[in-house]
Design a protein around this motif. Structure first.
Motif, short mmCIF file in Angstrom:
data_model
loop_
_atom_site.label_atom_id
_atom_site.label_comp_id
_atom_site.label_asym_id
_atom_site.label_seq_id
_atom_site.Cartn_x
_atom_site.Cartn_y
_atom_site.Cartn_z
N GLU A 28 0.96 -1.24 0.10
CA GLU A 28 -0.02 -0.01 -0.09
C GLU A 28 0.71 1.27 -0.05
O GLU A 28 0.37 2.38 -0.53
N ASP A 29 2.12 1.34 0.49
CA ASP A 29 3.10 2.38 0.59
C ASP A 29 3.64 2.65 -0.69
O ASP A 29 4.72 3.40 -0.82
N TRP A 30 3.91 1.34 -1.72
CA TRP A 30 4.46 1.51 -2.92
C TRP A 30 5.76 1.11 -2.73
O TRP A 30 6.93 1.56 -3.54
N SER A 31 6.32 0.60 -1.77
CA SER A 31 7.70 0.08 -1.35
C SER A 31 7.98 -1.29 -1.99
O SER A 31 9.21 -1.52 -1.91
N GLU A 32 7.33 -2.01 -2.24
CA GLU A 32 7.45 -3.30 -2.45
C GLU A 32 6.41 -3.86 -3.82
O GLU A 32 5.22 -3.62 -3.49
N LEU A 33 6.88 -4.64 -4.48
CA LEU A 33 5.95 -5.33 -5.48
C LEU A 33 6.68 -6.89 -5.71
O LEU A 33 7.61 -6.70 -6.10
N LYS A 34 5.76 -7.64 -6.15
CA LYS A 34 5.99 -8.89 -6.43
C LYS A 34 5.41 -9.18 -7.81
O LYS A 34 3.99 -8.97 -8.08
N VAL A 35 6.18 -9.99 -8.77
CA VAL A 35 5.37 -10.20 -9.92
C VAL A 35 5.97 -11.62 -10.49
O VAL A 35 7.02 -12.05 -10.20
N VAL A 36 5.23 -12.42 -11.35
CA VAL A 36 5.59 -13.71 -11.65
C VAL A 36 5.07 -14.03 -13.19
O VAL A 36 4.09 -13.03 -13.66
N LEU A 37 5.94 -14.65 -13.74
CA LEU A 37 5.83 -14.77 -15.31
C LEU A 37 5.40 -16.45 -15.23
O LEU A 37 6.49 -17.24 -15.01
N ARG A 38 4.43 -16.98 -15.55
CA ARG A 38 4.03 -18.41 -15.80
C ARG A 38 4.78 -18.56 -17.22
O ARG A 38 4.40 -18.12 -17.98
N LEU A 39 5.30 -19.96 -17.01
CA LEU A 39 5.65 -20.68 -18.36
C LEU A 39 4.40 -21.36 -19.01
O LEU A 39 3.92 -22.16 -18.35
N ARG A 40 4.18 -20.83 -19.93
CA ARG A 40 2.94 -21.43 -21.05
C ARG A 40 3.38 -21.84 -22.32
O ARG A 40 4.40 -21.36 -22.79
N PRO A 41 2.67 -22.71 -22.93
CA PRO A 41 2.88 -23.00 -24.43
C PRO A 41 3.25 -21.63 -25.44
O PRO A 41 3.93 -21.72 -26.09
N TRP A 42 2.32 -20.91 -25.04
CA TRP A 42 2.19 -19.51 -25.80
C TRP A 42 3.28 -18.94 -25.61
O TRP A 42 3.53 -17.59 -26.30
N ASN A 43 4.03 -18.65 -24.75
CA ASN A 43 5.00 -17.72 -24.29
C ASN A 43 6.47 -18.37 -24.05
O ASN A 43 7.46 -17.69 -23.65
N ARG A 44 6.52 -19.64 -24.61
CA ARG A 44 8.08 -20.24 -24.57
C ARG A 44 8.64 -19.71 -25.86
O ARG A 44 8.02 -19.62 -27.15
N ASN A 45 10.13 -19.96 -25.77
CA ASN A 45 10.73 -19.69 -26.93
C ASN A 45 10.90 -21.02 -27.87
O ASN A 45 10.47 -22.05 -27.44
N TYR A 46 11.89 -21.07 -28.60
CA TYR A 46 12.03 -22.20 -29.67
C TYR A 46 12.61 -23.39 -28.98
O TYR A 46 12.20 -24.52 -29.31
N VAL A 47 13.32 -22.97 -27.88
CA VAL A 47 13.94 -24.27 -27.03
C VAL A 47 13.00 -24.32 -25.77
O VAL A 47 13.65 -25.05 -24.88
N ARG A 48 11.99 -24.09 -25.69
CA ARG A 48 10.93 -24.28 -24.72
C ARG A 48 11.14 -23.85 -23.51
O ARG A 48 10.89 -24.36 -22.17
N THR A 49 12.10 -22.55 -23.37
CA THR A 49 12.34 -21.92 -22.04
C THR A 49 11.56 -20.54 -21.98
O THR A 49 10.99 -20.15 -23.17
N GLN A 50 11.58 -20.01 -20.82
CA GLN A 50 10.98 -18.54 -20.97
C GLN A 50 11.63 -17.69 -22.02
O GLN A 50 12.84 -17.64 -22.27
N PHE A 51 10.78 -16.93 -22.73
CA PHE A 51 11.07 -15.90 -23.69
C PHE A 51 11.78 -14.86 -23.30
O PHE A 51 11.57 -14.18 -22.14
#
Length: 162
Positions: A28-51
């Motif tokens: 609430e005081d904007w001092s901290e933030l957490k974010v996640v990137l889920r690995l999905r078939p539509w956001n993988r690169n050619y070698v099947r890892t995170q783009f």
């Protein structure tokens, strides 16, 4: 804007929504933030890892947004530069945890008090749930006191800066 409203809106923003990037928490005081990137078939690169572009995108706006909200309307805050170092393949969901301390905000205010531009680098690791570092992202912020606030601003001192 309340932090909880911001979190909900960011999670509906198409570049995040369609790439499985989710803001999990904003303090609430904007001092901290957490974010996640889920690995999905539509956001993988050619070698099947995170783009790589998604790894950078998941971290892109947050140092600037945390600084903007903590510094307030009297400051310009912009992203100036960014860099990413890919450390290991991301074969699972990855996370970034941003913390902008009150002492760093004080340092930015003091450095910008005379109206000069301030350039500061901020780092965040992108990790797996077990803590393995997948990437290290650096962002450089531009901070400057707005002209209308320069005339009103008294000289400040910072006890933790000396």
């Amino acid at each position: 804007m309340r932090a909880s409203t911001f979190r909900r809106l960011m999670n509906l923003w198409p570049p995040f929504l369609f790439n499985s990037i989710r803001v999990q928490h904003v303090a609430e005081d904007w001092s901290e933030l957490k974010v996640v990137l889920r690995l999905r078939p539509w956001n993988r690169n050619y070698v099947r890892t995170q783009f790589g572009g998604n790894l950078f995108a998941m971290t892109d706006p947050f140092w600037m947004l945390l600084a903007m909200h903590q510094l307030g309307d009297d400051y310009y805050v912009w992203d100036k530069a960014g860099a990413i170092d890919f450390v290991a393949p991301g074969r699972e969901d990855v996370y970034a945890h941003f913390r902008l301390s009150a002492s760093m905000v004080d340092e930015l205010r003091i450095a910008a008090a005379n109206g000069e531009k301030v350039l500061r680098w901020f780092d965040v690791p992108v990790t797996t749930a077990s803590g393995e570092v997948v990437a290290r992202v650096r962002k450089q912020l531009y901070v400057r006191l707005k002209p209308k606030a320069r005339a009103e601003a008294p000289a400040e001192t910072c006890a933790t800066c000396e």
